[in-house]
Design a protein around this motif. Structure first.
Motif, PDB file in Angstrom:
ATOM      1  N   UNK A 635       5.101 -15.150  -1.155  1.00 15.43           N
ATOM      2  CA  UNK A 635       5.854 -14.617  -0.016  1.00 15.43           C
ATOM      3  C   UNK A 635       6.555 -13.319  -0.398  1.00 15.43           C
ATOM      4  N   UNK A 636       6.229 -12.264   0.325  1.00 23.45           N
ATOM      5  CA  UNK A 636       6.912 -10.984   0.165  1.00 23.45           C
ATOM      6  C   UNK A 636       7.964 -10.839   1.259  1.00 23.45           C
ATOM      7  N   UNK A 637       8.955 -10.015   0.986  1.00 20.60           N
ATOM      8  CA  UNK A 637       9.981  -9.772   2.013  1.00 20.60           C
ATOM      9  C   UNK A 637       9.348  -9.193   3.271  1.00 20.60           C
ATOM     10  N   UNK A 638       8.387  -8.323   3.036  1.00 18.24           N
ATOM     11  CA  UNK A 638       7.677  -7.679   4.149  1.00 18.24           C
ATOM     12  C   UNK A 638       6.205  -7.603   3.790  1.00 18.24           C
ATOM     13  N   UNK A 639       5.347  -7.897   4.731  1.00 21.79           N
ATOM     14  CA  UNK A 639       3.915  -7.784   4.508  1.00 21.79           C
ATOM     15  C   UNK A 639       3.281  -9.107   4.108  1.00 21.79           C
ATOM     16  N   UNK A 640       1.967  -9.177   4.303  1.00 25.49           N
ATOM     17  CA  UNK A 640       1.209 -10.389   4.030  1.00 25.49           C
ATOM     18  C   UNK A 640       0.336 -10.209   2.788  1.00 25.49           C
ATOM     19  N   UNK A 641      -0.003 -11.341   2.177  1.00 31.78           N
ATOM     20  CA  UNK A 641      -0.914 -11.322   1.023  1.00 31.78           C
ATOM     21  C   UNK A 641      -2.152 -12.151   1.338  1.00 31.78           C
ATOM     22  N   UNK A 642      -3.212 -11.859   0.657  1.00 28.89           N
ATOM     23  CA  UNK A 642      -4.458 -12.625   0.779  1.00 28.89           C
ATOM     24  C   UNK A 642      -4.550 -13.579  -0.408  1.00 28.89           C
ATOM     25  N   UNK A 724       7.825  -7.222  -4.487  1.00 27.32           N
ATOM     26  CA  UNK A 724       8.920  -7.534  -3.549  1.00 27.32           C
ATOM     27  C   UNK A 724       8.470  -7.415  -2.091  1.00 27.32           C
ATOM     28  N   UNK A 725       7.869  -6.280  -1.703  1.00 28.30           N
ATOM     29  CA  UNK A 725       7.451  -6.108  -0.308  1.00 28.30           C
ATOM     30  C   UNK A 725       6.320  -5.092  -0.206  1.00 28.30           C
ATOM     31  N   UNK A 726       5.554  -5.250   0.870  1.00 29.53           N
ATOM     32  CA  UNK A 726       4.437  -4.358   1.169  1.00 29.53           C
ATOM     33  C   UNK A 726       4.806  -3.541   2.398  1.00 29.53           C
ATOM     34  N   UNK A 727       4.936  -2.231   2.199  1.00 28.35           N
ATOM     35  CA  UNK A 727       5.394  -1.352   3.292  1.00 28.35           C
ATOM     36  C   UNK A 727       4.496  -0.117   3.350  1.00 28.35           C
ATOM     37  N   UNK A 728       3.830   0.081   4.500  1.00 21.40           N
ATOM     38  CA  UNK A 728       3.034   1.294   4.738  1.00 21.40           C
ATOM     39  C   UNK A 728       2.054   1.594   3.596  1.00 21.40           C
ATOM     40  N   UNK A 729       1.326   0.566   3.177  1.00 20.19           N
ATOM     41  CA  UNK A 729       0.319   0.758   2.141  1.00 20.19           C
ATOM     42  C   UNK A 729       0.870   0.929   0.749  1.00 20.19           C
ATOM     43  N   UNK A 730       2.133   0.572   0.542  1.00 14.69           N
ATOM     44  CA  UNK A 730       2.759   0.654  -0.768  1.00 14.69           C
ATOM     45  C   UNK A 730       3.368  -0.706  -1.135  1.00 14.69           C
ATOM     46  N   UNK A 731       3.004  -1.209  -2.292  1.00 15.81           N
ATOM     47  CA  UNK A 731       3.612  -2.439  -2.787  1.00 15.81           C
ATOM     48  C   UNK A 731       4.842  -2.057  -3.610  1.00 15.81           C
ATOM     49  N   UNK A 732       6.022  -2.430  -3.095  1.00 17.05           N
ATOM     50  CA  UNK A 732       7.273  -2.127  -3.797  1.00 17.05           C
ATOM     51  C   UNK A 732       7.538  -3.246  -4.799  1.00 17.05           C
ATOM     52  N   UNK A 733       7.738  -2.867  -6.051  1.00 15.53           N
ATOM     53  CA  UNK A 733       7.950  -3.847  -7.120  1.00 15.53           C
ATOM     54  C   UNK A 733       9.259  -3.583  -7.838  1.00 15.53           C
ATOM     55  N   UNK A 734       9.927  -4.667  -8.206  1.00 16.62           N
ATOM     56  CA  UNK A 734      11.108  -4.569  -9.052  1.00 16.62           C
ATOM     57  C   UNK A 734      10.674  -4.451 -10.511  1.00 16.62           C
ATOM     58  N   UNK A 735      11.281  -3.529 -11.214  1.00 15.68           N
ATOM     59  CA  UNK A 735      10.962  -3.351 -12.636  1.00 15.68           C
ATOM     60  C   UNK A 735      11.703  -4.411 -13.443  1.00 15.68           C
ATOM     61  N   UNK A 736      10.972  -5.070 -14.328  1.00 14.54           N
ATOM     62  CA  UNK A 736      11.535  -6.123 -15.162  1.00 14.54           C
ATOM     63  C   UNK A 736      11.658  -5.627 -16.611  1.00 14.54           C
ATOM     64  N   UNK A 737      12.415  -6.340 -17.402  1.00 18.20           N
ATOM     65  CA  UNK A 737      12.453  -6.053 -18.843  1.00 18.20           C
ATOM     66  C   UNK A 737      12.427  -7.370 -19.603  1.00 18.20           C
TER      67      UNK A 737
END
Length: 996
Positions: A635-642, A724-737
């Motif tokens: 589950x993303x905040x925004x957008x669907x996954x396959x 985190x979310x899929x917006x306008x053809x961009x997958x926004x990701x949180x950077x981890x360490x």
């Protein structure tokens, strides 16, 4: 005695060598000797040197027997364990002190003996080697050299203790040890076959004419030079100065190790700042070189000292440890290349830093020798590895013509990308069986133990090597009805556990299985005779690997079975999901035919929702093999996954024509994620595929080979990112360490405030599938608190009598071979008997198997892989091979078909190396039956073992299961296993040299 090793008297060493060599043609566990050829002799320090290799100043030159074992295997240059003013009980060494599973670490430094004891060991070894050279035809009596190693400051070196050591090693004629060894040989000369009185009297007292200076990290250059001048001018010794990789500078070392995958190795910059600097080293070396030339002595550098790194994950019980082995090679060779260029090749280089069979020819061909080793000898094969190395040096020139800087540089540069030196992408798998090593008969085949179905691997490997493919197929098919599938895509736990991983690469067991299937299947199928099926009927819900296997085992044993498959074809995930670039449909078809060859009934397009209806139809048993059919969801905040399995199914059904856009992001790090990403790359219209994972490649659950294939296919690995979310053809990701590692070595991740964007027209989630809980609940099947099916772990029967759960539908997504395991367990419960036989026709010819030990050999064709199999089921002895001190021994005990392992307490300093390579979750030095020197040592130890109290009468004291027993050789002792008593009797009667 704990971690205190006791040197053996010269008489005991001689008895041991002569008795073992006479009975077994081995010496201290080394079975194949190196015999020198004069045409390959070299000259160093004005003396003959039959091979340019030997053990480095470390665990392999601490005791006389270590030096002897190394000589027998091919060493001729011995860098003796460093001596210094701090010695014996005053020397702080944390134990265990060695870890050599991959790159090596240690927290030891100089000899753990007192300096006078070390001197005695080296003199005893000098006589032993001289004797063996002539008596056993190994070479010239003066064809080897001892090289002193001393440290760590001038004051200590000038101290009476160390100074006396240096003088005595330069000329031992006035030492008591020299005279006693010489006298012993003279008194026993009539017992020798080839060594004469004249030979003994000719043994030189001038043991060492060379020295390697070892200084502590941070030693000032002025102090190093003062010591070297003292050794050259005052002592007249050919001198090597041991240099550190720190001369290369912090940035070079850090960047090199990072490039090679050793980014997790932690070290500070302070060592690079405190140690000798390159700009100070060059003029100093030039001055010392000129001084030595004036004195007609040779001068050079020893490259390199071990590399100090931080203890981060409790690798060893110290704050700092010293790295060596394959990770040190590119640094040591880079320094060799740099110094060679600086001195136009005239500076002599003694090399140590990851040398082994793979590079020894190239090192010596570059004019770099002598070469000393430690890490390679700490791995299975042990000292025996020296034989192959010694033979390899025969392929290069023998005279020193200077060091070839270009060749050294090429070696250094090539090593950065060479698989022999690079760190594996993934964390090393745990190669320990979750069992305690038994006191008796500990030999086992780790590959077979690791296989979920305990396939008779060594048997079919042998048959394959002989070309008996039909017979090999019979062995395989007895426990594995899916040889093509498992031969193509099996997760191969067997190969992860293969002892050859500690040599170079595992035996290609999976490939050999596929070869047997390809060449033996048709003929084997003709031998299958379908019998009459009778008895109670079993319904199998699901026609994937688990269901097919269950039908196979039931019908093969004469019981009727019916497969009920809701789709229109059999094969399950393998048939419908796994891409054809992994495995073809034709191959799957062969396995399906084999599973149905005993008469199983098949009903396709049949979905079962009510188990009661099957009972009413007359099925008394039901096996649920429906797979993990609940799709994993991200589950993303925004957008669907396959869903990944949905995509892979569409990919196969549409022949790569899935509409997923040009840019695709795959979420996950398992094998399914790799299949998904690789399929996406091949999907029509796709231009870019990114694989997103919260950790790094090292911590991905996928097999390393799947990672490499995905990388080769052009998949972009986006590490340390959490979607985190899929917006306008961009997958926004949180950077981890990455956070600190836990006990297992796995590192947790924490989120940062930074984000990144990845182009993604479609996001495919490969995050695992779930079991069909609703189906189970509807049919009255109990689930655990974790949402899994509640089953009898031995039979896999559910809470509903007569209903069994197997495969992915039981524990969640697993492997094909685990599905076969489950299917057989359920089938055997229904049958009330075993469904498969065990085969064991492995080689029991010790000479043949010992001939493979210590020989590195790259992966061959599948047909020849049998020649790489070490036959661990018949001969393991890893603990004996990797022990520098020979404290673990393989004894021939009458009444046993295989050798028995005995630990010798008085030879052990508890370095811990045998723990690393025992296939059991055990430490042989703590867990194997132990011989103690005396009753006091036995009482002071927790080990089970014995001490001989009267050799003449054969009496002993034995500790077993916490109790003490007295006994006499040949007589029974209540509550003590006969096998242990046989070991005691054998030591007293046949291995009396162990008793001093």
């Amino acid at each position: 005695m704990g971690d205190k090793m006791t040197p053996m008297p010269f008489s005991q060493l001689m008895n041991w060598v002569r008795q073992e060599q006479g009975k077994q043609e081995s010496v201290f566990g080394v079975y194949r000797p190196y015999r020198a050829d004069e045409s390959h002799n070299r000259e160093l320090f004005g003396r003959t040197l039959e091979t340019p290799i030997g053990p480095a100043a470390g665990p392999h030159t601490q005791l006389a027997q270590n030096i002897v074992a190394a000589y027998y295997a091919g060493s001729r240059f011995f860098e003796l364990k460093t001596v210094q003013i701090l010695d014996g009980d005053d020397l702080p060494v944390e134990k265990p002190c060695i870890r050599a599973e991959d790159e090596c670490y240690n927290c030891e430094w100089s000899t753990e003996l007192y300096v006078p004891q070390a001197q005695e060991e080296y003199i005893k070894a000098w006589f032993l080697l001289s004797f063996m050279a002539k008596e056993y035809g190994l070479g010239q009596m003066d064809g080897f050299q001892f090289n002193m190693s001393v440290g760590y400051d001038l004051e200590g070196i000038k101290s009476p203790k160390v100074n006396s050591f240096i003088d005595s090693m330069m000329d031992a004629k006035d030492t008591e040890t020299f005279h006693s060894c010489r006298q012993y040989l003279l008194e026993h000369v009539e017992q020798f076959e080839y060594v004469t009185k004249e030979d003994i009297e000719s043994i030189s007292s001038r043991i060492c004419n060379s020295v390697t200076l070892s200084t502590l990290h941070g030693c000032p250059p002025q102090e190093i030079e003062r010591i070297a001048v003292y050794l050259i001018e005052e002592k007249g010794l050919n001198t090597f100065i041991k240099c550190n990789p720190t001369l290369l500078g912090y940035e070079f070392a850090r960047n090199t190790l990072d490039q090679m995958g050793y980014d997790y190795i932690s070290f500070g910059e302070f060592h690079f700042l405190d140690d000798l600097q390159y700009e100070d080293a060059i003029p100093m070396l030039k001055r010392l070189m000129a001084l030595a030339n004036n004195r007609r002595l040779e001068f050079g550098v020893k490259l390199t000292n071990t590399f100090p790194v931080d203890v981060k994950n409790k690798e060893l019980p110290s704050q700092e440890m010293y790295m060596s082995g394959k990770s040190l090679f590119p640094l040591s060779m880079a320094l060799a290349a740099r110094l060679s260029r600086e001195f136009d090749g005239a500076l002599r280089i003694s090399f140590s830093g990851g040398a082994d069979y793979h590079n020894i020819k190239d090192i010596t061909d570059a004019g770099i020798w002598p070469v000393t080793v430690a890490t390679t000898l700490l791995k299975p094969g042990g000292y025996q590895r020296l034989l192959q190395m010694a033979e390899k040096t025969r392929e290069t020139g023998v005279s020193f013509q200077g060091v070839d800087a270009d060749k050294a540089l090429t070696l250094a540069q090539d090593s950065i990308s060479d698989s022999h030196y690079k760190k594996a992408l993934k964390l090393l798998p745990d190669r320990k069986m979750k069992k305690t090593v038994p006191l008796l008969d500990c030999y086992t085949a780790p590959c077979q133990e690791a296989c979920p179905i305990h396939q008779d691997i060594t048997t079919y490997l042998k048959l394959s090597g002989q070309g008996n493919y039909e017979e090999a197929m019979e062995v395989i098919a007895e426990k594995n009805p899916l040889p093509f599938i498992t031969g193509s895509i099996c997760a191969h736990n067997c190969m992860n556990m293969c002892t050859r991983n500690h040599y170079e690469s595992p035996v290609n067991i999976r490939g050999a299985k596929l070869l047997c299937a390809e060449k033996g299947y048709e003929e084997y199928r003709k031998t299958i005779q379908k019998g009459e099926l009778s008895g109670k009927k079993t319904a199998i819900i699901g026609g994937g690997p688990a269901g097919l296997s269950a039908a196979y085992f039931l019908t093969k044993c004469g019981m009727p079975a019916t497969i009920l498959e809701k789709s229109g074809k059999l094969g399950g995930v393998v048939q419908n999901i796994i891409p054809d670039f992994r495995i073809s449909g034709d191959v799957i078809g062969h396995d399906i035919d084999l599973c149905l060859s005993y008469g199983a009934e098949v009903r396709l397009n049949t979905e079962i929702t009510d188990l009661a209806a099957l009972k009413e139809e007359g099925f008394e048993f039901i096996i649920l093999a429906a797979g993990a059919s609940e799709p994993g969801i991200l589950n993303l905040k925004t957008g669907e996954t396959m869903n990944a399995l949905h995509f892979l199914h569409e990919y196969k059904e549409t022949d790569k024509n899935v509409n997923i856009g040009k840019a695709v992001a795959v979420i996950g790090g398992g094998n399914t994620a790799m299949d998904t990403a690789r399929a996406a790359v091949r999907t029509n219209g796709v231009k870019e595929v990114s694989l997103v994972y919260r950790r790094t490649k090292r911590y991905m659950p996928a097999d390393e080979e799947e990672l490499l294939l995905a990388m080769q296919d052009g998949v972009k690995f986006m590490e340390l990112l959490s979607p985190a979310e899929l917006v306008n053809g961009q997958l926004i990701c949180n950077v981890m360490k990455l956070a600190a590692a836990d006990e297992s070595g796995r590192r947790a991740v924490t989120e940062t405030e930074e984000t990144v964007s990845i182009p993604a027209d479609t996001v495919i989630a490969a995050v695992g599938e779930g079991i069909p809980k609703e189906f189970y609940i509807k049919n009255g099947i109990e689930l655990t608190s974790r949402g899994r099916v509640l089953v009898n772990e031995e039979t896999l029967e559910t809470s509903v009598p007569g209903v069994y759960a197997v495969g992915d539908g039981l524990y969640g997504p697993g492997t094909v071979v685990e599905a076969i395991r489950d299917a057989r367990m359920a089938a055997e419960s229904i049958l009330g008997r075993k469904a498969a036989r065990d085969f064991d026709i492995t080689s029991s010819d010790p000479k043949k198997l010992y001939g493979r030990r210590g020989i590195l050999k790259e992966t061959l064709s599948e047909q020849e892989e049998n020649t790489r199999c070490l036959g661990c089921k018949s001969i393991c002895e890893n603990c004996a091979e990797v022990c520098p001190n020979r404290a673990n021994l393989a004894l021939f005990v009458p009444g046993f078909t295989k050798h028995q392992i005995l630990h010798v307490d008085y030879l052990c300093n508890e370095c811990g190396n045998c723990r690393s390579f025992c296939p059991y979750d055990s430490a042989p030095y703590l867990d194997k039956f132990t011989l103690f020197a005396n009753e006091a040592d036995l009482n002071n130890s927790k080990n089970q073992g014995f001490a001989v109290t009267d050799r003449k009468n054969g009496t002993f004291l034995l500790k077993y299961m916490g109790s003490l027993y007295t006994g006499k050789a040949g007589e029974a002792v209540d509550a003590v296993p006969e096998g242990l008593l046989k070991i005691v009797e054998t030591v007293i009667n046949d291995y009396d040299y162990l008793l001093g």
